[in-house]
Scaffold this motif. Structure first.
Motif, PDB file in Angstrom:
ATOM      1  N   GLY A   1       0.809  -1.216   0.000  1.00 17.04           N
ATOM      2  CA  GLY A   1       0.000   0.000   0.000  1.00 17.04           C
ATOM      3  C   GLY A   1       0.846   1.271   0.000  1.00 17.04           C
ATOM      4  O   GLY A   1       2.066   1.238   0.120  1.00 17.04           O
ATOM      5  N   GLU A   2       0.130   2.398  -0.069  1.00 14.55           N
ATOM      6  CA  GLU A   2       0.829   3.683  -0.157  1.00 14.55           C
ATOM      7  C   GLU A   2       1.402   4.100   1.208  1.00 14.55           C
ATOM      8  O   GLU A   2       0.889   3.703   2.259  1.00 14.55           O
ATOM      9  CB  GLU A   2      -0.154   4.718  -0.720  1.00 14.55           C
ATOM     10  N   ARG A   3       2.472   4.879   1.160  1.00 13.61           N
ATOM     11  CA  ARG A   3       3.071   5.389   2.402  1.00 13.61           C
ATOM     12  C   ARG A   3       2.197   6.511   2.933  1.00 13.61           C
ATOM     13  O   ARG A   3       1.825   7.410   2.177  1.00 13.61           O
ATOM     14  CB  ARG A   3       4.495   5.863   2.120  1.00 13.61           C
ATOM     15  N   VAL A   4       1.848   6.459   4.241  1.00 13.81           N
ATOM     16  CA  VAL A   4       0.920   7.452   4.793  1.00 13.81           C
ATOM     17  C   VAL A   4       1.605   8.360   5.818  1.00 13.81           C
ATOM     18  O   VAL A   4       0.947   9.160   6.474  1.00 13.81           O
ATOM     19  CB  VAL A   4      -0.321   6.764   5.424  1.00 13.81           C
ATOM     20  N   LEU A   5       2.915   8.200   5.972  1.00 18.66           N
ATOM     21  CA  LEU A   5       3.685   9.080   6.867  1.00 18.66           C
ATOM     22  C   LEU A   5       5.041   9.302   6.206  1.00 18.66           C
ATOM     23  O   LEU A   5       5.627   8.358   5.666  1.00 18.66           O
ATOM     24  CB  LEU A   5       3.878   8.385   8.233  1.00 18.66           C
ATOM     25  N   ASP A   6       5.525  10.530   6.235  1.00 13.44           N
ATOM     26  CA  ASP A   6       6.858  10.786   5.684  1.00 13.44           C
ATOM     27  C   ASP A   6       7.890   9.949   6.432  1.00 13.44           C
ATOM     28  O   ASP A   6       7.723   9.690   7.625  1.00 13.44           O
ATOM     29  CB  ASP A   6       7.229  12.267   5.872  1.00 13.44           C
ATOM     30  N   TRP A   7       8.952   9.573   5.750  1.00 12.30           N
ATOM     31  CA  TRP A   7      10.031   8.860   6.440  1.00 12.30           C
ATOM     32  C   TRP A   7      10.613   9.755   7.527  1.00 12.30           C
ATOM     33  O   TRP A   7      10.868  10.944   7.295  1.00 12.30           O
ATOM     34  CB  TRP A   7      11.139   8.495   5.455  1.00 12.30           C
ATOM     35  N   LEU A   8      10.813   9.187   8.695  1.00 13.01           N
ATOM     36  CA  LEU A   8      11.497   9.886   9.791  1.00 13.01           C
ATOM     37  C   LEU A   8      12.853   9.213   9.988  1.00 13.01           C
ATOM     38  O   LEU A   8      12.963   7.996   9.849  1.00 13.01           O
ATOM     39  CB  LEU A   8      10.703   9.755  11.099  1.00 13.01           C
ATOM     40  N   ILE A   9      13.835   9.997  10.328  1.00 13.83           N
ATOM     41  CA  ILE A   9      15.193   9.460  10.521  1.00 13.83           C
ATOM     42  C   ILE A   9      15.710   9.926  11.867  1.00 13.83           C
ATOM     43  O   ILE A   9      15.441  11.060  12.280  1.00 13.83           O
ATOM     44  CB  ILE A   9      16.128   9.964   9.389  1.00 13.83           C
ATOM     45  N   THR A  10      16.426   9.057  12.568  1.00 15.17           N
ATOM     46  CA  THR A  10      17.039   9.459  13.835  1.00 15.17           C
ATOM     47  C   THR A  10      18.457   8.907  13.928  1.00 15.17           C
ATOM     48  O   THR A  10      18.783   7.910  13.296  1.00 15.17           O
ATOM     49  CB  THR A  10      16.206   8.977  15.043  1.00 15.17           C
ATOM     50  N   GLY A  11      19.270   9.541  14.719  1.00 14.72           N
ATOM     51  CA  GLY A  11      20.626   9.040  14.935  1.00 14.72           C
ATOM     52  C   GLY A  11      21.531  10.173  15.356  1.00 14.72           C
ATOM     53  O   GLY A  11      21.085  11.310  15.463  1.00 14.72           O
ATOM     54  N   PRO A  12      22.783   9.896  15.602  1.00  9.30           N
ATOM     55  CA  PRO A  12      23.371   8.565  15.590  1.00  9.30           C
ATOM     56  C   PRO A  12      22.980   7.766  16.829  1.00  9.30           C
ATOM     57  O   PRO A  12      22.661   8.340  17.866  1.00  9.30           O
ATOM     58  CB  PRO A  12      24.877   8.863  15.592  1.00  9.30           C
ATOM     59  N   LEU A  13      22.990   6.436  16.692  1.00 11.72           N
ATOM     60  CA  LEU A  13      22.597   5.546  17.777  1.00 11.72           C
ATOM     61  C   LEU A  13      23.824   4.805  18.299  1.00 11.72           C
ATOM     62  O   LEU A  13      24.674   4.400  17.523  1.00 11.72           O
ATOM     63  CB  LEU A  13      21.593   4.509  17.271  1.00 11.72           C
TER      64      LEU A  13
END
Ligand SMILES: Cc1cc2nc3c(=O)[nH]c(=O)nc-3n(C[C@H](O)[C@H](O)[C@H](O)COP(=O)(O)OP(=O)(O)OC[C@H]3O[C@@H](n4cnc5c(N)ncnc54)[C@H](O)[C@@H]3O)c2cc1C
Length: 324
Positions: free
Chosen positions: A210-222
């Protein structure tokens, strides 16, 4: 009456700390720098032991009203090996958008005062629950990413590994599917730090249709690892990711955060020695951290794929839980 407890951070660890301190009769102030609700990078797989923990605080009926997805099966793909098993007890799929706001609301409803700003300085009897800190040298860092998709949901958590990368796919409330991953910096960089391209290249056939319903979120550095010593101040108690960051593939970070948060809140309310609190945390988490580190290394050197057919899935799951 116990003295006031200050909690820095209103995530799962901070909210449980507040609830435990309130239970012990202490007034509580929570500093939270973000406006909740908000999305957060997380697999949103909540380990089954969260159910009894919520029940202990009288929170289980309210939690179930959030309609978390039930996760009853696990599937892991490691190289050419795929392993599936039924979970002994169902886990929950729940967005951080819903869970964090709801937990914080429970603490406020029971009398905690929310100060919607970053904590300034240390206070007497402080639970430090501000989440991950820590740095790694540039180039060897790890990053997390996530997005939500529409699609055909099932009751499975899937963990798919590729060299330098893994993703977890599971359903959350509302039939939405969460895709969350962890990737080595060099690999991420070669895809322009773009999760869409990265996941498309490595897991094209496995991503939700299905379609993406939330923008990609990115976090880091881990940075993985525990820091059980409590060095902040005389009556200061670290909890959750501020105490240690367990590998996300365990799906146990939120459970650890809530368990250590609850311990910390109680310790702060009674002014227990931080060293005794640290000992309790070590007892609860040390085996789990050891097991996660062994698994991480054996995944990286390819051994995990070879051994996976011989190790029962439930045993793998069990050794990556806290001792509670
Ligand atoms: C890629 C990835 C996937 C993951 N997947 C899972 C999973 O599927 N299941 C699972 O159980 N765990 C998972 N985790 C781990 C989980 O997200 C963490 O363990 C959990 O969020 C820890 O909760 P916490 O309350 O300690 O910290 P946080 O959730 O980080 O909360 C800390 C809060 O403190 C606030 N804050 C920070 N600094 C201050 C300040 N100075 N003053 C006031 N407030 C402050 C922040 O705004 C935040 O709200 C994953 C983590 C990553 C990175």
């Amino acid at each position: 009456m116990p003295e006031r407890v200050t909690v820095i951070g209103g995530g799962p660890a901070g909210s449980l700390a507040a609830l435990a301190a309130l239970d012990a009769g202490a007034p509580v102030q929570i500093f939270e720098k973000s406006r909740l609700p908000r999305h957060k990078v997380c697999g949103e797989f909540l380990s089954p032991e969260a159910g009894p923990l919520f029940a202990r605080f009288g929170l289980l009926p309210g939690f179930l009203e959030l309609r978390p997805a039930r996760v009853t099966e696990a599937r892991i793909r490691l190289g050419r090996t795929t392993k599936s098993w039924r979970l002994k007890h169902p886990a929950f799929g729940i967005s951080r958008y819903a869970l964090d706001r709801w937990l914080l609301d429970q603490a406020i409803a029971r009398g905690a005062e929310l100060i919607p700003e970053p904590a300034g300085g240390m206070h007497e009897r402080t639970v430090v629950a501000h989440g991950r800190r820590g740095c790694a040298p540039k180039g060897s860092r790890l990053f997390g990413f996530k997005a939500h998709f529409a699609g055909v949901p099932n009751d499975r958590i899937e963990l798919l590994f590729a060299p330098g990368l893994y993703i977890g796919i599971n359903r959350i409330e509302g039939g939405v599917i969460n895709v969350c991953g962890l990737v080595a910096e060099s690999l991420f960089k070669s895809f322009g730090f773009d999760p869409e391209k990265l996941t498309g290249a490595h897991f094209a056939g496995e991503m939700p249709a299905g379609e993406r319903v939330l923008d990609w979120l990115i976090t880091g550095p881990l940075v993985h690892g525990p820091a059980f010593e409590q060095t902040d101040g005389p009556l200061t108690y670290r909890a959750g990711d501020a105490l240690g960051f367990i590998d996300p593939f365990t799906g146990s970070g939120m459970l650890d955060a809530m368990c250590t948060g609850a311990l910390a809140g109680r310790a702060a309310a009674f002014g227990s020695a931080p060293s005794a609190y640290a000992r309790d945390c070590r007892r609860m988490l040390a085996n789990q951290y050891r097991a996660a580190a062994v698994l991480r290394k054996s995944i990286a050197n390819g051994m995990a794929g070879l051994l996976a057919p011989f190790v029962p899935g439930r045993a793998l799951f069990q050794v990556t839980r806290p001792s509670i």
